[in-house]
Design an enzyme around this catalytic site. Structure first.
Site, mmCIF file in Angstrom:
data_model
loop_
_atom_site.group_PDB
_atom_site.id
_atom_site.type_symbol
_atom_site.label_atom_id
_atom_site.label_comp_id
_atom_site.label_asym_id
_atom_site.label_seq_id
_atom_site.Cartn_x
_atom_site.Cartn_y
_atom_site.Cartn_z
ATOM 1 N N LYS A 192 70.082 16.254 57.535
ATOM 2 C CA LYS A 192 71.384 16.857 57.254
ATOM 3 C C LYS A 192 72.494 15.870 57.599
ATOM 4 O O LYS A 192 72.655 15.503 58.764
ATOM 5 C CB LYS A 192 71.593 18.115 58.090
ATOM 6 C CG LYS A 192 72.879 18.843 57.691
ATOM 7 C CD LYS A 192 73.283 19.910 58.678
ATOM 8 C CE LYS A 192 74.133 19.386 59.794
ATOM 9 N NZ LYS A 192 75.428 18.842 59.366
ATOM 10 N N GLU A 266 71.025 10.403 70.386
ATOM 11 C CA GLU A 266 71.945 9.273 70.544
ATOM 12 C C GLU A 266 73.341 9.876 70.580
ATOM 13 O O GLU A 266 73.815 10.403 69.582
ATOM 14 C CB GLU A 266 71.748 8.287 69.387
ATOM 15 C CG GLU A 266 72.297 6.921 69.686
ATOM 16 C CD GLU A 266 73.683 6.734 69.115
ATOM 17 O OE1 GLU A 266 74.657 7.041 69.841
ATOM 18 O OE2 GLU A 266 73.794 6.303 67.961
ATOM 19 N N CYS A 300 80.408 5.406 68.428
ATOM 20 C CA CYS A 300 79.913 5.945 69.703
ATOM 21 C C CYS A 300 79.849 4.870 70.774
ATOM 22 O O CYS A 300 80.019 5.157 71.951
ATOM 23 C CB CYS A 300 78.561 6.619 69.508
ATOM 24 S SG CYS A 300 77.441 5.622 68.537
ATOM 25 N N GLU A 397 85.466 10.583 76.022
ATOM 26 C CA GLU A 397 85.341 9.830 74.766
ATOM 27 C C GLU A 397 86.450 10.302 73.812
ATOM 28 O O GLU A 397 86.517 11.483 73.470
ATOM 29 C CB GLU A 397 83.961 10.096 74.158
ATOM 30 C CG GLU A 397 83.716 9.290 72.911
ATOM 31 C CD GLU A 397 82.312 9.509 72.348
ATOM 32 O OE1 GLU A 397 81.821 10.649 72.396
ATOM 33 O OE2 GLU A 397 81.731 8.534 71.846
HETATM 34 P P1 ADP Z 1 80.817 14.380 66.098
HETATM 35 O O1 ADP Z 1 81.569 14.398 67.380
HETATM 36 O O2 ADP Z 1 80.264 13.078 65.718
HETATM 37 O O3 ADP Z 1 81.461 15.177 65.022
HETATM 38 P P2 ADP Z 1 78.949 16.507 66.307
HETATM 39 O O4 ADP Z 1 77.969 16.496 67.383
HETATM 40 O O5 ADP Z 1 79.961 17.576 66.265
HETATM 41 O O6 ADP Z 1 79.506 15.073 66.408
HETATM 42 O O7 ADP Z 1 78.242 16.466 64.888
HETATM 43 C C1 ADP Z 1 77.150 15.664 64.590
HETATM 44 C C2 ADP Z 1 76.211 16.414 63.681
HETATM 45 O O8 ADP Z 1 75.716 17.555 64.363
HETATM 46 C C3 ADP Z 1 76.842 16.939 62.413
HETATM 47 O O9 ADP Z 1 75.926 16.750 61.362
HETATM 48 C C4 ADP Z 1 77.044 18.403 62.714
HETATM 49 O O10 ADP Z 1 77.065 19.220 61.554
HETATM 50 C C5 ADP Z 1 75.844 18.711 63.551
HETATM 51 N N1 ADP Z 1 75.975 19.893 64.428
HETATM 52 C C6 ADP Z 1 77.099 20.444 64.939
HETATM 53 N N2 ADP Z 1 76.793 21.511 65.716
HETATM 54 C C7 ADP Z 1 75.433 21.613 65.724
HETATM 55 C C8 ADP Z 1 74.497 22.494 66.359
HETATM 56 N N3 ADP Z 1 74.883 23.469 67.164
HETATM 57 N N4 ADP Z 1 73.188 22.284 66.142
HETATM 58 C C9 ADP Z 1 72.762 21.264 65.362
HETATM 59 N N5 ADP Z 1 73.592 20.418 64.733
HETATM 60 C C10 ADP Z 1 74.911 20.576 64.905
#
Ligand code: ADP
Length: 800
Positions: A192, A266, A300, A397
């Site tokens: 995804k 990561e 990151c 961050e």
């Molecule tokens: P960033 O700060 O890089 O936006 P996120 O951790 O919010 O990082 O998002 C990284 C990925 O994790 C995206 O693909 C997002 O859709 C997905 N994501 C966000 N919430 C969840 C969750 N509860 N479980 C699994 N994946 C998630």
């Protein structure tokens, strides 16, 4: 007449836009609406859709499908169905496919770069020259690993179906980092992309069709966190690989606890950028540009904390300001632009909020005099000085083009400041002294250390975090481990085989120690009165009375008391953790010295074999002695690697200890189990807090006497007896414990994984599967060394 210097001063850049037409035509071809790529076919756009926008204009690019739980399930089924065939293709077959993917990416490289910049807002200069070439490189490199897998990873098999969730900052590159190693090692994937930046992943799905990747091997589904959560929760996924924020990483760690799914995370960072006074300051300035203004700081491992030695701080600040004034920010498709747009309004608001907070907390902010374009979502390069190390902007961050600058006086102070963070993703060091650099690099808690360079990546080098930046590596040979498991046994990841052979972690509670019961058992009638001993714990190299002041009985199979052990509690665990930390010098002893201590332990155990053999199974002491020899032998032989990264540099992949490890020993065999788990841990330089077998702890407890007489520094091994579950929970939740190994029941394993999310400590749990401790591979295999170490990649450029 105008002079030549004046002409140079007044020269301005004209616009140099890269044409967006091919990417826009592709969007039109699809009617700007996309479905999901499952089982090699495209679905119709779903009932729930969302918009993806161009960050440089705020205008919509396309409508994407929000994948439902049912869609996730179909994708997982497709991946499951395809996995055996994909694995059966063999290394060479898979290598051919990965090679084809690399070729296809290369042929489409400009298209991908343009589409990425449109969707993400990053300058075309970066997507064209960095992201997409690295994508191709990743597939080429892993085509090679597919080819070599059988030879280089003997005894290991694919994990199975992998759920992969990636962020928006390097959309196609993160896809490559995830898909290439998974496919190379015979797994199939459900990936995804992030909701802000799915377009290149969708184009990549088409590429899989064009390159003839068998249906179901790669499944790409779009959606927000809900889709991500459905992937994480799906029971037929064998491993989750996630890149994103630490907050979501923590949710995933908790959600997968006890499921037996393998996990690599990561996560975020607040990486130090350390400038010593002898550094070449002009190079440093260009380094800062790459460290924090690359991809608008949405990286990151961005070098977001400049730590500069006091004597050169003012000069560096002046040079930085001059350089910032000359940075060009604007249309990401303009080839002469240094910085593009911030991916989404929500991110821009977060950056603005943190910058405001930085000012409110008293730091001094500087931005260049020019202003940002008004359309789209832009934020200027920003420098904070006079920052307190505890300030929010020095700890949190920001994920934007904002850097804080702090001073230090001595190298020791630099190390302390650099490590003053809960993260540990990367660090860069700037000095003309190689001796200084190589002295500091091992002291930094970071998965990657760049010397006189920054933000350089390559498929041959592992990348990943220490501490709350997550665990697991991507790239390099070390990255492959994440996608394989041992062929037989399976205890390493809690699953025992592929689809059919996979044993669900039993929910049946294992027999826990009867030592936990408070009722006084009958004393064995025939036993002579033993010489009374006051049971103690072993902490910091000394016997310690349990804080509770109580002891607990140890029972034999028939329920008769055969002795007593100290009733340890949370205070004892805390003392033991403190003692283990104080003993960290152990890691700095040479491997030869550590090996000598281990051999000495074996020698002393052998000398007392008769005495020890009374409490354990026949032959166990002899096997324990042999086991200690094995780990003593490995102590100075578990080498790192030198990676061939395509720069003028050497990249050293160094296995380093995890730190303080909690080790919860198996019920049986009590002595061999303890020795087999504790010895590899300390051989690699860790210190340990050990909870011995609750069923037969006596031999294990007496083992402290062997340790005591073997020159093992106090605190390297600490032994706390008592109610195992209770003590384990304290260890697993302790923020100063860096990792925990748990050889016990399924419920206890789940609890360890759940509680570990507090500081994202590394876990290795058995999920209730028994391990044959007498078997050389199950009881003394390489996985113990892998679990006892984390790989740090140190990049050392050379040449003038
Ligand atoms: P960033 O700060 O890089 O936006 P996120 O951790 O919010 O990082 O998002 C990284 C990925 O994790 C995206 O693909 C997002 O859709 C997905 N994501 C966000 N919430 C969840 C969750 N509860 N479980 C699994 N994946 C998630």
């Amino acid at each position: 007449m105008t002079s030549i210097p004046e002409i140079f001063d007044t020269l301005a850049y004209g616009p140099a836009p890269e044409a967006a037409a091919p990417a826009l035509a592709w969007l039109e071809q699809h009617g700007r609406r996309f479905g999901l790529f499952i089982g090699g076919a495209w679905t119709q756009p779903g009932s729930e859709t969302f918009e993806t926008q161009n960050p440089a204009t705020g205008k919509p690019l396309a409508l994407l499908t929000q994948a439902s739980e049912a869609d996730v399930d179909r994708a997982v089924r497709a991946a499951r169905a395809a996995q055996p065939g994909w694995a059966a293709l063999g290394g060479h077959g898979r290598a051919r496919h990965l090679y084809a993917l690399a070729r296809h990416v290369q042929k489409q490289s400009r298209f991908f770069a343009v589409l990425e910049s449109l969707d993400n807002g990053k300058p075309i200069r970066e997507s064209r020259d960095i992201d997409v070439p690295l994508v191709a490189r990743h597939f080429y490199h892993h085509a090679g690993w597919a080819q070599l897998m059988e030879r280089e990873l003997p005894g290991r098999v694919p994990v199975g179906v992998i759920g992969q969730i990636i962020p928006w900052n390097f959309p196609l590159l993160m896809l490559a980092w995830k898909i290439a190693p998974a496919l190379a090692t015979g797994n199939t994937v459900v990936l995804k992309p992030a909701e802000f930046t799915s377009l290149t992943a969708l184009r990549f799905a088409e590429l899989c069709e064009e390159a003839g990747i068998p249906p179901g091997v790669v499944n790409i589904i779009t959606g927000d966190g809900r889709t991500g959560a459905a992937i994480v929760a799906h029971p037929d996924i064998d491993k989750i690989a996630f890149t994103g924020s630490t907050d979501v990483g923590r949710i995933i760690r908790t959600a997968t606890a006890g499921s037996g799914k393998k996990l690599s995370l990561e996560l975020g960072g607040k990486s130090p950028f350390v400038v010593f006074q002898d550094a070449d300051l002009d190079s440093v300035v260009e380094g800062v540009v790459d460290a924090i203004w690359f991809n608008q700081g949405q990286v990151c491992c961005a070098g977001s904390r400049i730590l500069v030695q006091e004597g050169v701080a003012d000069r560096l600040i002046a040079k930085l300001k001059a350089r910032m004034e000359a940075l060009r920010l604007g249309d990401p498709l303009d080839k002469a632009v240094d910085m593009g747009a911030i991916v989404a309004p929500v991110q821009l608001e977060r950056i603005e909020g943190l910058v405001r907070q930085g000012q409110e907390e008293g730091a001094s902010m500087w931005q260049p005099s020019w202003s940002c374009p008004k359309d789209g979502w832009f934020f200027p390069p920003t420098l904070f000085t006079e920052v307190s190390p505890a300030a929010t902007i020095a700890q949190v961050e920001i994920f934007g083009p904002v850097v804080v600058l702090m001073n230090f006086r001595t190298p020791a102070e630099a190390v302390e400041l650099a490590n003053n963070t809960r993260f540990g993703l990367a660090a860069s060091l700037w000095t003309e002294s190689i001796n200084l650099a190589l002295d500091i690099a091992p002291q930094l808690k970071a998965g990657t250390v760049w010397i006189n360079c920054t933000n350089v990546f390559d498929a041959a080098s592992g990348f990943g975090g220490y501490r709350e930046s997550g665990f697991g590596r991507e790239g390099g040979k070390e990255g492959l481990r994440e996608y394989v498991r041992w062929e037989k046994g399976g205890q390493a990841d809690g699953r025992t085989g592929g689809r059919n052979g996979r044993a669900k972690a039993s929910s049946k509670r294992r027999r826990e120690s009867s030592a936990g019961s408070s009722a006084r058992p009958p004393v064995r009638p025939s036993a002579l009165p033993a010489i009374d001993r006051t049971p103690k714990l072993y902490i910091g190299g000394k016997q310690a009375r349990p804080d509770s002041g109580y002891s607990m009985p140890v029972l034999d199979q028939a329920g008769h008391s055969i002795g007593e052990v100290g009733h340890g509690n949370r205070k004892d665990i805390r003392n033991a953790v403190e003692a283990a930390h104080k003993a960290s010098e152990w890691a700095r002893m040479t491997a030869h010295q550590r090996a000598q201590v281990l051999y000495y332990i074996a020698e002393n155990l052998a000398a007392r074999a008769t005495e020890f053999s009374r409490g354990v199974s026949p032959g166990e002491v002899e096997l324990a002695v042999e086991r200690i020899y094995t780990w003593a032998a490995w102590t100075d032989k578990y080498d790192g690697l030198v990676h061939h990264t395509p720069y003028r540099n050497v990249t050293l992949a160094m296995p380093e200890p995890i730190g303080v490890l909690g080790i919860v020993c198996p019920d049986q065999p009590s002595l061999l189990g303890l020795v087999s788990a504790v010895m590899p841990a300390i051989a690699m330089g860790n210190t340990a807090v050990v909870i011995p077998s609750p069923v037969a702890p006596l031999a294990a407890i007496d083992f402290y006497q062997v340790l005591d007489t073997s020159d093992l520094p106090g605190g390297v091994v600490n032994i706390v007896t008592g109610p195992r579950d209770e003590l384990t929970s304290v260890l697993a939740a302790h923020d100063d414990v860096d990792g925990i190994w748990y050889f016990g029941g399924a419920e206890g394993s789940a609890e360890v994984e759940r509680l570990s999310s507090g500081n994202m400590k590394r876990t290795w749990v058995s999920h209730g599967h028994d391990r044959d401790w007498s078997d050389p591979r199950e009881g003394a295999g390489e996985e113990f060394l892998e679990q006892a170490t984390q790989v740090k990649n140190i990049w050392i450029p050379y040449g003038e």
